[in-house]
Write a protein that holds these residues in place. Structure first.
Motif, mmCIF file in Angstrom:
data_model
loop_
_atom_site.group_PDB
_atom_site.id
_atom_site.type_symbol
_atom_site.label_atom_id
_atom_site.label_comp_id
_atom_site.label_asym_id
_atom_site.label_seq_id
_atom_site.Cartn_x
_atom_site.Cartn_y
_atom_site.Cartn_z
ATOM 1 N N ALA A 1 -75.078 65.140 163.071
ATOM 2 C CA ALA A 1 -73.801 65.132 162.348
ATOM 3 C C ALA A 1 -73.803 66.218 161.277
ATOM 4 O O ALA A 1 -72.828 66.959 161.127
ATOM 5 N N TYR A 2 -74.897 66.333 160.538
ATOM 6 C CA TYR A 2 -74.999 67.384 159.524
ATOM 7 C C TYR A 2 -75.045 68.761 160.157
ATOM 8 O O TYR A 2 -74.438 69.707 159.659
ATOM 9 N N GLU A 3 -75.772 68.889 161.249
ATOM 10 C CA GLU A 3 -75.869 70.186 161.925
ATOM 11 C C GLU A 3 -74.493 70.661 162.374
ATOM 12 O O GLU A 3 -74.154 71.836 162.223
ATOM 13 N N ARG A 4 -73.696 69.752 162.922
ATOM 14 C CA ARG A 4 -72.336 70.109 163.352
ATOM 15 C C ARG A 4 -71.472 70.505 162.162
ATOM 16 O O ARG A 4 -70.713 71.470 162.228
ATOM 17 N N GLU A 5 -71.581 69.762 161.069
ATOM 18 C CA GLU A 5 -70.783 70.070 159.878
ATOM 19 C C GLU A 5 -71.187 71.409 159.267
ATOM 20 O O GLU A 5 -70.331 72.186 158.848
ATOM 21 N N LEU A 6 -72.486 71.684 159.225
ATOM 22 C CA LEU A 6 -72.942 72.973 158.696
ATOM 23 C C LEU A 6 -72.462 74.125 159.569
ATOM 24 O O LEU A 6 -72.033 75.165 159.058
ATOM 25 N N ALA A 7 -72.529 73.960 160.879
ATOM 26 C CA ALA A 7 -72.061 75.004 161.796
ATOM 27 C C ALA A 7 -70.565 75.242 161.607
ATOM 28 O O ALA A 7 -70.103 76.387 161.579
ATOM 29 N N ARG A 8 -69.811 74.157 161.449
ATOM 30 C CA ARG A 8 -68.365 74.279 161.244
ATOM 31 C C ARG A 8 -68.065 74.986 159.919
ATOM 32 O O ARG A 8 -67.219 75.881 159.855
ATOM 33 N N ALA A 9 -68.787 74.625 158.867
ATOM 34 C CA ALA A 9 -68.585 75.262 157.563
ATOM 35 C C ALA A 9 -68.958 76.743 157.612
ATOM 36 O O ALA A 9 -68.263 77.591 157.049
ATOM 37 N N ARG A 10 -70.041 77.062 158.308
ATOM 38 C CA ARG A 10 -70.455 78.464 158.435
ATOM 39 C C ARG A 10 -69.375 79.273 159.147
ATOM 40 O O ARG A 10 -69.006 80.367 158.707
ATOM 41 N N GLU A 11 -68.832 78.734 160.237
ATOM 42 C CA GLU A 11 -67.783 79.436 160.976
ATOM 43 C C GLU A 11 -66.515 79.599 160.130
ATOM 44 O O GLU A 11 -65.868 80.645 160.177
ATOM 45 N N LEU A 12 -66.167 78.576 159.360
ATOM 46 C CA LEU A 12 -64.998 78.675 158.479
ATOM 47 C C LEU A 12 -65.191 79.748 157.415
ATOM 48 O O LEU A 12 -64.278 80.532 157.130
ATOM 49 N N ALA A 13 -66.378 79.796 156.818
ATOM 50 C CA ALA A 13 -66.657 80.797 155.782
ATOM 51 C C ALA A 13 -66.620 82.207 156.367
ATOM 52 O O ALA A 13 -66.037 83.122 155.772
ATOM 53 N N LEU A 14 -67.225 82.399 157.545
ATOM 54 C CA LEU A 14 -67.213 83.715 158.188
ATOM 55 C C LEU A 14 -65.795 84.117 158.589
ATOM 56 O O LEU A 14 -65.395 85.273 158.423
ATOM 57 N N SER A 15 -65.026 83.169 159.091
ATOM 58 C CA SER A 15 -63.641 83.449 159.478
ATOM 59 C C SER A 15 -62.795 83.834 158.269
ATOM 60 O O SER A 15 -61.975 84.758 158.335
ATOM 61 N N SER A 16 -63.002 83.140 157.165
ATOM 62 C CA SER A 16 -62.279 83.451 155.933
ATOM 63 C C SER A 16 -62.618 84.858 155.448
ATOM 64 O O SER A 16 -61.737 85.624 155.037
ATOM 65 N N MET A 17 -63.894 85.222 155.520
ATOM 66 C CA MET A 17 -64.317 86.558 155.106
ATOM 67 C C MET A 17 -63.721 87.619 156.036
ATOM 68 O O MET A 17 -63.250 88.665 155.575
#
Length: 110
Positions: free
Chosen positions: A49-65
């Motif tokens: 569950a944490y791994e999925r959330e971290l991956a999602r947050a990483r993708e959101l941060a990269l997409s925002s950048m």
């Protein structure tokens, strides 16, 4: 959008530096998820569950950048860095994923 941790791009030359771009994403974990993850950690399981959330947050941060770089007219980001910060909290953890890099425009090398 091409995003690299290096300062150069093979086969390209940097024609313009647009400046620093950033992206951030916050994820929160509630106390129940924390408890169950703690139990899994004790018995040696992975906390998917944490791994999925971290991956999602990483993708959101990269997409925002990447969106910030596109608004500047860039076609690549060099020197990309990802940072993770545990912000804590009373009902669980809040994790901030931050990305930074330099937005650039490139041309093919001759």
């Amino acid at each position: 959008m091409l995003m690299l941790t290096s300062q150069t791009i093979d086969g390209k030359r940097i024609s313009r530096y647009h400046g620093i771009v950033t992206g951030d994403a916050l994820i929160g974990a509630n106390i129940y998820k924390d408890i169950f993850s703690g139990v899994r950690d004790v018995v040696g399981g992975r906390t998917s569950a944490y791994e999925r959330e971290l991956a999602r947050a990483r993708e959101l941060a990269l997409s925002s950048m990447a969106s910030a770089a596109e608004r500047l007219g860039a076609d690549a980001i060099i020197g990309v860095r990802l940072d993770y910060h545990n912000l804590g909290g009373t009902m669980g953890n809040t994790i901030l994923v931050s990305t930074t890099g330099t937005a650039v425009s490139t041309e093919d090398e001759e």
